[in-house]
Design a protein around this motif. Structure first.
Motif, PDB file in Angstrom:
ATOM      1  N   ARG A   1       1.010  -1.249   0.131  1.00  0.00           N
ATOM      2  CA  ARG A   1       0.143   0.043  -0.217  1.00  0.00           C
ATOM      3  C   ARG A   1       1.030   1.329   0.065  1.00  0.00           C
ATOM      4  O   ARG A   1       0.375   2.318  -0.145  1.00  0.00           O
ATOM      5  CB  ARG A   1      -0.841  -0.168   1.263  1.00  0.00           C
ATOM      6  CG  ARG A   1      -1.999  -1.023   1.214  1.00  0.00           C
ATOM      7  CD  ARG A   1      -2.882  -0.843   2.507  1.00  0.00           C
ATOM      8  NE  ARG A   1      -3.836  -1.991   2.344  1.00  0.00           N
ATOM      9  CZ  ARG A   1      -4.822  -2.198   3.327  1.00  0.00           C
ATOM     10  NH1 ARG A   1      -4.805  -1.270   4.472  1.00  0.00           N
ATOM     11  NH2 ARG A   1      -5.963  -2.936   3.235  1.00  0.00           N
ATOM     12  N   HIS A   2       2.085   1.122   0.328  1.00  0.00           N
ATOM     13  CA  HIS A   2       2.946   2.413   0.511  1.00  0.00           C
ATOM     14  C   HIS A   2       4.337   2.057  -0.318  1.00  0.00           C
ATOM     15  O   HIS A   2       5.553   2.079   0.276  1.00  0.00           O
ATOM     16  CB  HIS A   2       3.264   2.739   1.873  1.00  0.00           C
ATOM     17  CG  HIS A   2       1.835   3.135   2.468  1.00  0.00           C
ATOM     18  ND1 HIS A   2       1.257   2.103   3.284  1.00  0.00           N
ATOM     19  CD2 HIS A   2       1.383   4.191   2.556  1.00  0.00           C
ATOM     20  CE1 HIS A   2      -0.018   2.818   3.772  1.00  0.00           C
ATOM     21  NE2 HIS A   2       0.133   4.031   3.544  1.00  0.00           N
TER      22      HIS A   2
ATOM     23  N   ARG B   1       7.357   3.099  -2.571  1.00  0.00           N
ATOM     24  CA  ARG B   1       7.911   4.655  -2.627  1.00  0.00           C
ATOM     25  C   ARG B   1       8.874   4.681  -3.943  1.00  0.00           C
ATOM     26  O   ARG B   1       9.520   3.690  -4.236  1.00  0.00           O
ATOM     27  CB  ARG B   1       8.631   5.165  -1.490  1.00  0.00           C
ATOM     28  CG  ARG B   1       7.820   5.411  -0.390  1.00  0.00           C
ATOM     29  CD  ARG B   1       8.456   6.066   0.699  1.00  0.00           C
ATOM     30  NE  ARG B   1       9.323   4.826   1.379  1.00  0.00           N
ATOM     31  CZ  ARG B   1      10.691   5.455   2.049  1.00  0.00           C
ATOM     32  NH1 ARG B   1      11.206   6.367   1.625  1.00  0.00           N
ATOM     33  NH2 ARG B   1      11.446   4.299   2.263  1.00  0.00           N
TER      34      ARG B   1
ATOM     35  N   THR C   1       4.465   7.922  -3.837  1.00  0.00           N
ATOM     36  CA  THR C   1       3.837   6.831  -2.683  1.00  0.00           C
ATOM     37  C   THR C   1       2.783   6.403  -3.770  1.00  0.00           C
ATOM     38  O   THR C   1       1.979   6.861  -4.017  1.00  0.00           O
ATOM     39  CB  THR C   1       3.414   7.286  -1.504  1.00  0.00           C
ATOM     40  OG1 THR C   1       4.554   7.898  -1.058  1.00  0.00           O
ATOM     41  CG2 THR C   1       2.777   5.993  -0.879  1.00  0.00           C
TER      42      THR C   1
ATOM     43  N   ASP D   1      -0.208   2.670  -4.480  1.00  0.00           N
ATOM     44  CA  ASP D   1      -0.720   1.661  -3.706  1.00  0.00           C
ATOM     45  C   ASP D   1      -1.101   0.772  -4.606  1.00  0.00           C
ATOM     46  O   ASP D   1      -1.931   0.840  -5.274  1.00  0.00           O
ATOM     47  CB  ASP D   1      -2.142   2.137  -2.868  1.00  0.00           C
ATOM     48  CG  ASP D   1      -2.747   1.174  -2.298  1.00  0.00           C
ATOM     49  OD1 ASP D   1      -2.307  -0.195  -2.422  1.00  0.00           O
ATOM     50  OD2 ASP D   1      -3.612   1.307  -1.512  1.00  0.00           O
TER      51      ASP D   1
END
Length: 268
Positions: free
Chosen positions: A189-190, A192, A205, A207
């Motif tokens: 979900r994160h 980078r 970021t 998801d």
């Protein structure tokens, strides 16, 4: 009776905290924010690429004039699409490296400052110079492109490291697949992406558990991107929901410590 209830609560809490839900692991789950075009298809969005230092550019020359390609040397030229006829007028260079100062050098045409420019802007620069050399606009057409994409995968990925894609396009899921997929501890979900621009670096970021990521212009990687896969908090806490003997031993140890603590204070 109370101690049984306490033990049940402790063990149940440990098991629940050790579980990693399916929603944290599944890719491209349906989202209400996914945008479709009038044909019911997902429109493709790209962020316009700007040339970076150490990039490798390719130059394709299309011409019917035998003299148009004479400025290209044999050392940095290959026949386009494997052709063997030197008179077919379709040649391209093997690679033009952007030097640390932001220049490329094309034999017979000179140096061009390309750092921070788009591919279309670089094409216009080279085309204008080529027209001057040939003394007749329209004798040859130049097309500039990215020869390869170099990116970096770090963190919770099966095969981290520097990656080189021998094409000018790769999306995030393809990059993950080429790296052996994410581990079970990866925070999907994160994810980078550190991307460099002439003005500085940007931390993006994404998801990948939601299908509306397909609408993002950052879904497609660019050369120099650093993809960072952070771990889930379950791994950081040591309760990774694993099935290994080590994980099971850890859960049992935590439970026994909690019970021992309870019994100690109960006996006071």
């Amino acid at each position: 009776m109370k101690i049984k209830i306490f033990i049940f609560i402790i063990l149940n809490s440990i098991l629940l905290s050790s579980c990693i839900g399916v929603k944290k692991l599944k890719y491209l789950q349906p989202s209400e924010n996914l945008q479709l075009n009038q044909y019911g298809l997902i429109p493709v969005a790209y962020e316009k690429y700007r040339i970076k230092k150490d990039d490798i550019l390719t130059m394709t020359l299309i011409t019917s004039d035998e003299n148009a390609a004479k400025f290209l040397t044999n050392e940095n030229t290959t026949y386009f699409k494997g052709g063997t006829n030197p008179n077919d007028g379709r040649l391209r260079t093997g690679g033009l490296i952007v030097d640390p100062n932001g220049y490329i050098t094309i034999y017979g045409l000179g140096e061009f400052y390309v750092y921070g420019l788009t591919l279309s802007e670089v094409t216009d620069l080279v085309q204008a110079k080529l027209n001057q050399v040939l003394y007749n606009e329209g004798k040859a057409e130049v097309r500039m492109n990215i020869g390869s994409i170099k990116y970096y995968m770090v963190g919770e990925v099966s095969n981290p490291g520097e990656k080189i894609e021998q094409s000018n396009r790769i999306d995030l899921l393809q990059a993950i697949a080429k790296s052996g997929d994410l581990t079970r501890f990866a925070d999907r979900r994160h994810i980078r992406i550190i991307r460099e621009y002439p003005e500085g670096k940007k931390n993006i970021t994404l998801d990948i558990t939601r299908d509306d990521i397909l609408n993002s212009p950052y879904f497609y990687l660019q050369s120099g991107d650093q993809v960072i896969i952070d771990p889930l908090k379950e791994k950081i806490s040591g309760l990774g929901g694993g099935t290994t003997l080590g994980d099971a031993t850890q859960f049992l140890s935590l439970g026994m410590q909690a019970i021992a603590t309870y019994v100690f204070f109960k006996s006071l």
